[in-house]
Design a protein around this motif. Structure first.
Motif, PDB file in Angstrom:
ATOM      1  N   VAL A   1      12.801 -89.724   5.711  1.00 39.55           N
ATOM      2  CA  VAL A   1      12.846 -90.469   6.973  1.00 39.55           C
ATOM      3  C   VAL A   1      11.494 -90.331   7.667  1.00 39.55           C
ATOM      4  CG1 VAL A   1      13.927 -90.570   9.247  1.00 39.55           C
ATOM      5  CG2 VAL A   1      15.318 -90.155   7.218  1.00 39.55           C
ATOM      6  N   PRO A   2      10.884 -91.434   8.125  1.00 38.37           N
ATOM      7  CA  PRO A   2       9.578 -91.324   8.783  1.00 38.37           C
ATOM      8  C   PRO A   2       9.691 -90.555  10.097  1.00 38.37           C
ATOM      9  CG  PRO A   2      10.470 -93.540   9.027  1.00 38.37           C
ATOM     10  CD  PRO A   2      11.365 -92.818   8.065  1.00 38.37           C
ATOM     11  N   PRO A   3       8.718 -89.711  10.400  1.00 35.91           N
ATOM     12  CA  PRO A   3       8.756 -88.970  11.676  1.00 35.91           C
ATOM     13  C   PRO A   3       8.546 -89.911  12.852  1.00 35.91           C
ATOM     14  CG  PRO A   3       6.667 -88.609  10.563  1.00 35.91           C
ATOM     15  CD  PRO A   3       7.532 -89.385   9.599  1.00 35.91           C
ATOM     16  N   LEU A   4       9.041 -89.504  14.002  1.00 39.64           N
ATOM     17  CA  LEU A   4       8.926 -90.311  15.207  1.00 39.64           C
ATOM     18  C   LEU A   4       7.654 -89.944  15.972  1.00 39.64           C
ATOM     19  CD1 LEU A   4      12.623 -90.209  16.437  1.00 39.64           C
ATOM     20  CD2 LEU A   4      11.516 -91.845  14.930  1.00 39.64           C
ATOM     21  N   PRO A   5       7.097 -90.892  16.740  1.00 39.36           N
ATOM     22  CA  PRO A   5       5.833 -90.610  17.440  1.00 39.36           C
ATOM     23  C   PRO A   5       5.986 -89.609  18.571  1.00 39.36           C
ATOM     24  CG  PRO A   5       6.701 -92.766  18.060  1.00 39.36           C
ATOM     25  CD  PRO A   5       7.545 -92.270  16.932  1.00 39.36           C
ATOM     26  N   HIS A   6       7.192 -89.468  19.116  1.00 37.44           N
ATOM     27  CA  HIS A   6       7.401 -88.570  20.245  1.00 37.44           C
ATOM     28  C   HIS A   6       8.250 -87.384  19.801  1.00 37.44           C
ATOM     29  CE1 HIS A   6       5.740 -91.671  22.801  1.00 37.44           C
ATOM     30  NE2 HIS A   6       6.623 -92.539  22.317  1.00 37.44           N
ATOM     31  N   ARG A   7       7.905 -86.216  20.346  1.00 38.51           N
ATOM     32  CA  ARG A   7       8.661 -85.018  20.035  1.00 38.51           C
ATOM     33  C   ARG A   7       9.877 -84.950  20.962  1.00 38.51           C
ATOM     34  NH1 ARG A   7       9.781 -81.663  15.919  1.00 38.51           N
ATOM     35  NH2 ARG A   7      10.454 -79.631  16.693  1.00 38.51           N
ATOM     36  N   ASP A   8      11.043 -85.369  20.464  1.00 37.49           N
ATOM     37  CA  ASP A   8      12.249 -85.348  21.256  1.00 37.49           C
ATOM     38  C   ASP A   8      13.439 -85.062  20.346  1.00 37.49           C
ATOM     39  OD1 ASP A   8      12.511 -87.677  19.837  1.00 37.49           O
ATOM     40  OD2 ASP A   8      12.175 -89.009  21.540  1.00 37.49           O
ATOM     41  N   GLU A   9      14.659 -85.271  20.888  1.00 35.76           N
ATOM     42  CA  GLU A   9      15.856 -84.958  20.115  1.00 35.76           C
ATOM     43  C   GLU A   9      15.966 -85.811  18.854  1.00 35.76           C
ATOM     44  OE1 GLU A   9      15.687 -85.486  23.277  1.00 35.76           O
ATOM     45  OE2 GLU A   9      16.463 -83.698  24.298  1.00 35.76           O
ATOM     46  N   LEU A  10      15.551 -87.080  18.932  1.00 34.87           N
ATOM     47  CA  LEU A  10      15.620 -87.941  17.750  1.00 34.87           C
ATOM     48  C   LEU A  10      14.614 -87.511  16.697  1.00 34.87           C
ATOM     49  CD1 LEU A  10      16.121 -91.444  19.400  1.00 34.87           C
ATOM     50  CD2 LEU A  10      17.821 -89.999  18.277  1.00 34.87           C
TER      51      LEU A  10
ATOM     52  N   THR B   1      17.401 -81.560   5.226  1.00 37.73           N
ATOM     53  CA  THR B   1      18.625 -81.672   4.424  1.00 37.73           C
ATOM     54  C   THR B   1      18.352 -82.393   3.106  1.00 37.73           C
ATOM     55  OG1 THR B   1      19.929 -81.754   6.463  1.00 37.73           O
ATOM     56  CG2 THR B   1      20.999 -82.516   4.447  1.00 37.73           C
ATOM     57  N   LEU B   2      17.525 -83.440   3.159  1.00 34.64           N
ATOM     58  CA  LEU B   2      17.182 -84.153   1.930  1.00 34.64           C
ATOM     59  C   LEU B   2      16.373 -83.261   0.994  1.00 34.64           C
ATOM     60  CD1 LEU B   2      16.247 -87.669   3.374  1.00 34.64           C
ATOM     61  CD2 LEU B   2      18.287 -87.059   2.072  1.00 34.64           C
TER      62      LEU B   2
ATOM     63  N   GLU C   1      17.623 -82.505  -2.624  1.00 34.51           N
ATOM     64  CA  GLU C   1      16.810 -82.788  -3.809  1.00 34.51           C
ATOM     65  C   GLU C   1      16.639 -81.541  -4.657  1.00 34.51           C
ATOM     66  OE1 GLU C   1      12.551 -84.935  -4.914  1.00 34.51           O
ATOM     67  OE2 GLU C   1      12.800 -83.964  -2.962  1.00 34.51           O
ATOM     68  N   HIS C   2      16.390 -80.407  -3.965  1.00 38.33           N
ATOM     69  CA  HIS C   2      16.244 -79.153  -4.709  1.00 38.33           C
ATOM     70  C   HIS C   2      17.540 -78.798  -5.437  1.00 38.33           C
ATOM     71  CE1 HIS C   2      14.989 -75.065  -5.651  1.00 38.33           C
ATOM     72  NE2 HIS C   2      16.114 -74.622  -5.095  1.00 38.33           N
ATOM     73  N   ALA C   3      18.690 -78.978  -4.741  1.00 40.27           N
ATOM     74  CA  ALA C   3      19.966 -78.647  -5.369  1.00 40.27           C
ATOM     75  C   ALA C   3      20.251 -79.563  -6.558  1.00 40.27           C
ATOM     76  CB  ALA C   3      21.095 -78.750  -4.334  1.00 40.27           C
ATOM     77  N   VAL C   4      19.946 -80.860  -6.391  1.00 39.46           N
ATOM     78  CA  VAL C   4      20.180 -81.797  -7.495  1.00 39.46           C
ATOM     79  C   VAL C   4      19.295 -81.470  -8.685  1.00 39.46           C
ATOM     80  CG1 VAL C   4      19.966 -84.216  -8.193  1.00 39.46           C
ATOM     81  CG2 VAL C   4      21.025 -83.650  -6.011  1.00 39.46           C
ATOM     82  N   GLU C   5      18.011 -81.186  -8.417  1.00 41.58           N
ATOM     83  CA  GLU C   5      17.117 -80.816  -9.509  1.00 41.58           C
ATOM     84  C   GLU C   5      17.584 -79.541 -10.196  1.00 41.58           C
ATOM     85  OE1 GLU C   5      14.690 -82.482 -10.832  1.00 41.58           O
ATOM     86  OE2 GLU C   5      15.021 -84.148  -9.453  1.00 41.58           O
ATOM     87  N   GLN C   6      18.055 -78.578  -9.356  1.00 39.74           N
ATOM     88  CA  GLN C   6      18.542 -77.336  -9.947  1.00 39.74           C
ATOM     89  C   GLN C   6      19.781 -77.583 -10.800  1.00 39.74           C
ATOM     90  OE1 GLN C   6      19.491 -74.377  -7.029  1.00 39.74           O
ATOM     91  NE2 GLN C   6      19.779 -72.752  -8.517  1.00 39.74           N
ATOM     92  N   GLU C   7      20.666 -78.444 -10.316  1.00 41.72           N
ATOM     93  CA  GLU C   7      21.864 -78.752 -11.098  1.00 41.72           C
ATOM     94  C   GLU C   7      21.516 -79.491 -12.385  1.00 41.72           C
ATOM     95  OE1 GLU C   7      24.922 -77.768 -10.640  1.00 41.72           O
ATOM     96  OE2 GLU C   7      24.291 -76.616  -8.885  1.00 41.72           O
ATOM     97  N   ARG C   8      20.515 -80.367 -12.303  1.00 37.87           N
ATOM     98  CA  ARG C   8      20.106 -81.073 -13.524  1.00 37.87           C
ATOM     99  C   ARG C   8      19.548 -80.104 -14.560  1.00 37.87           C
ATOM    100  NH1 ARG C   8      17.031 -86.205 -10.586  1.00 37.87           N
ATOM    101  NH2 ARG C   8      18.925 -87.416 -10.122  1.00 37.87           N
ATOM    102  N   ARG C   9      18.664 -79.195 -14.064  1.00 42.44           N
ATOM    103  CA  ARG C   9      18.130 -78.203 -15.017  1.00 42.44           C
ATOM    104  C   ARG C   9      19.235 -77.310 -15.544  1.00 42.44           C
ATOM    105  NH1 ARG C   9      14.123 -77.751 -10.944  1.00 42.44           N
ATOM    106  NH2 ARG C   9      15.109 -75.817 -10.225  1.00 42.44           N
TER     107      ARG C   9
END
Length: 449
Positions: free
Chosen positions: A206-215, A225-226, A230-238
Motif C-alpha cells: 500500500v502506498p504511504p500517505l503524505p501526512h503522518r496521521d491515523e490513516l 501485515t503484508l 509474504e514471509h509466512a507464505v514463503e516459509q510455508e512454500r519452502r
C-alpha cells in the motif's frame, strides 16, 4: 435504514443533526437575551420621551397647554393632572381616559408599569413609563407607552433565525461531506490495492500517505501485515517443498528396495530387505511425528501448565536415554519454571539429539538462573556453527554444510520444534558464542513464588 447507509452519509447526517441541535440550543439561549436587550431599549426610549415631555409641561402654564402633536418615535403619550384628568395626549390617545393611574413614583419621580388594554388600536399590552412633574403647587403625571416585545421578538426575527440555522447547517453538512470524502479517499486506495494482491503477487504494498496521521498508521500496519504474510507464505512454500522432498526420500527408498527384491524373489534376501524397510519406515514416522508436533504448535494448542524443576527434568531425560557421548552435568537445583513438562522434555531431547550427532566426545548440560530467569544450556564439542548461519539452523528442513548435515535419523525439524516450544513458554532459544562446538541457550521466565 440508517445502518445500511455508507459511512460518508452517516457521518454527514450526524454532522447535520448535531449542527441543527447546536444552533437550536444557541438560538434558545440567545433569544431571551435579545428579548431582554430590546425590551430595555424600548423602555429607556419611552422614558427619554416621557422625561422630555415632562420638562416641557413643567415650563408651560396649564392654561396654555395645546393639543399635542407628537413628533417623537413614541406616539402614545398622555399628560394627566392631579385629578386624574387627561390634559393632553398624542393623536392616537386623544379622548382616551388614562391608560394607567399608577403614581407610585420613587425618589427619581419615575413610574414603571405594564398595561394591557383594548382601547389602543390592535389591543395589546404596553410598557408604561411615567414621570411626576410639579405644576402650580400640584403634581401631574406624564406617561409614555411602548408595546411589550413578544417572546419571539418579531416574525421577521423568527424568519431570519430559521433561515440562518438552515443555511449554516447546510453549509456544515456540505463541508462535512467534502471532508469525509477526502479523508476516506486513502482508505479507498488501500482497498483497491489490497483487492489486487493475490497469492502469486504478495510483493505489492500500500502506498504511504503524505501526512503522518491515523490513516498513514493504517497503511503502515497493512504493509507490516503484508510483510508478515509474504514471509509466512514463503516459509510455508519452502516448508512444503522440503517436506515433500523429505517424505518422498524414504518412500522412494522403500519402493526401490521392494522392486529390486521382486525382480528376483527367489534370490532376494528378504530379512535384509525387511530391515531396510523398517529403517525407512522409522525415518518416515519420525518426519510425520515432527510435522504433527509443529502443526499443533503453529495452531497454538495449549499445553499443560505445571511447576517444573529444570534440574530434575534434565536428570530424568539423561537417565532415560541410551548410553552415548559423555554428558557433563552442571545443574543448579531449585530452578523452577511453569510450563508443559512433556513439551519441555521434547525441547531438551531435541537439543540432546542434535548435540549427540555433532559432538566429538562430550556434551555439557547446564541449568542455572540469570537475571531472575531460568537458563538451560546444551553445548557440544563438535565443529560448531558459523555466526552467519546461527539463525538458519532454526528454520525447518534447513541444510547446512556437510559437517552439520542431518544424518542418523535426523529430520531437520528438531531445532524448529525446540524454538516453537520455547516461544510458547514465553522464552527464547538462541545459539550463542562458545570456545568450542555449538552452545544452545534456553531462557525462560521462572515460576512465581
Amino acid at each position: 435504514m440508517f445502518a445500511r447507509w455508507s459511512l460518508r452519509r452517516r457521518l454527514t447526517m450526524v454532522a447535520l443533526l448535531s449542527t441543527l441541535a447546536g444552533y437550536s440550543v444557541t438560538v434558545a439561549v440567545i433569544t431571551p437575551l435579545v428579548h431582554a436587550l430590546i425590551t430595555s431599549y424600548e423602555t429607556e426610549h419611552a422614558a427619554k420621551t416621557a422625561r422630555r415631555v415632562a420638562l416641557a409641561v413643567q415650563r408651560i402654564p396649564p392654561e396654555r397647554i395645546k393639543p399635542m402633536v407628537s413628533t417623537e418615535e413614541v406616539d402614545l403619550i398622555q399628560v394627566v393632572d392631579d385629578q386624574g384628568v387627561v390634559r393632553q395626549a398624542s393623536p392616537k390617545l386623544l379622548g382616551q381616559r388614562p391608560l394607567t393611574t399608577d403614581t407610585s413614583a420613587g425618589d427619581d419621580n419615575r413610574v414603571d408599569d405594564v398595561v394591557c388594554t383594548t382601547r389602543v388600536p390592535g389591543g395589546k399590552c404596553l410598557i408604561a413609563v411615567g414621570y411626576r412633574t410639579p405644576v402650580d403647587a400640584t403634581f401631574w403625571m406624564v406617561y409614555a407607552y411602548v408595546p411589550v416585545v413578544p417572546w419571539y421578538i418579531s416574525p421577521l426575527y423568527v424568519l431570519g433565525v430559521l433561515l440562518a440555522v438552515l443555511l449554516l447547517s447546510a453549509i456544515t453538512a456540505y463541508v462535512s461531506w467534502l471532508t469525509v470524502t477526502r479523508a476516506l479517499r486513502p482508505v479507498a486506495n488501500i482497498k483497491t490495492e489490497l483487492a489486487e494482491i493475490t497469492a502469486t503477487d504478495l510483493g505489492r504494498r500500500v502506498p504511504p500517505l503524505p501526512h503522518r496521521d491515523e490513516l498513514d498508521d493504517l497503511a503502515w500496519t497493512v504493509n507490516q501485515t503484508l510483510d508478515r504474510l509474504e514471509h509466512a507464505v514463503e516459509q510455508e512454500r519452502r516448508f512444503a517443498a522440503d517436506a515433500s522432498h523429505d517424505l518422498r526420500s524414504p518412500i522412494t527408498a522403500m519402493r526401490t528396495q521392494i522392486e529390486e527384491a521382486m525382480l528376483h524373489p527367489d534370490e532376494a534376501d528378504w530379512p535384509r530387505t525387511a530391515v531396510a524397510l523398517l529403517s525407512s519406515l522409522d525415518r518416515l514416522q519420525a518426519i510425520v511425528t515432527d510435522l504433527l508436533t509443529l502443526a499443533k504448535l503453529d495452531a497454538g494448542a495449549p499445553g499443560v501448565g505445571a511447576d517444573v524443576d529444570l534440574a530434575e527434568l534434565v536428570e530424568e531425560e539423561l537417565e532415560r536415554r541410551a548410553p552415548g557421548k559423555r554428558v557433563e552435568r552442571r545443574l543448579r537445583r531449585g530452578v523452577v519454571v511453569t510450563g508443559d513438562r512433556l513439551r519441555l522434555t521434547r525441547l531438551l531431547a531435541n537439543l540432546l539429539d542434535n548435540a549427540e550427532r555433532h559432538a566429538e566426545s562430550t556434551i555439557i548440560v547446564t541449568v542455572d538462573e540469570r537475571g531472575g530467569g531460568a537458563v538451560m544450556e546444551v553445548q557440544d564439542d563438535g565443529a560448531g556453527i558459523a555466526p552467519d548461519q546461527r539463525e538458519m539452523v532454526f528454520r525447518r528442513f534447513t541444510r547446512l554444510d556437510t559437517s552439520r548435515n542431518r544424518d542418523d535419523g535426523g529430520t531437520g525439524l528438531g531445532l524448529s520444534i525446540a524454538l516453537e516450544i520455547a516461544t510458547a513458554h514465553g522464552g527464547t532459544l538462541t545459539l550463542e558464542d562458545s570456545d568450542t562446538g555449538a552452545r544452545f541457550v534456553l531462557q525462560i521466565p521462572r515460576a512465581s513464588s
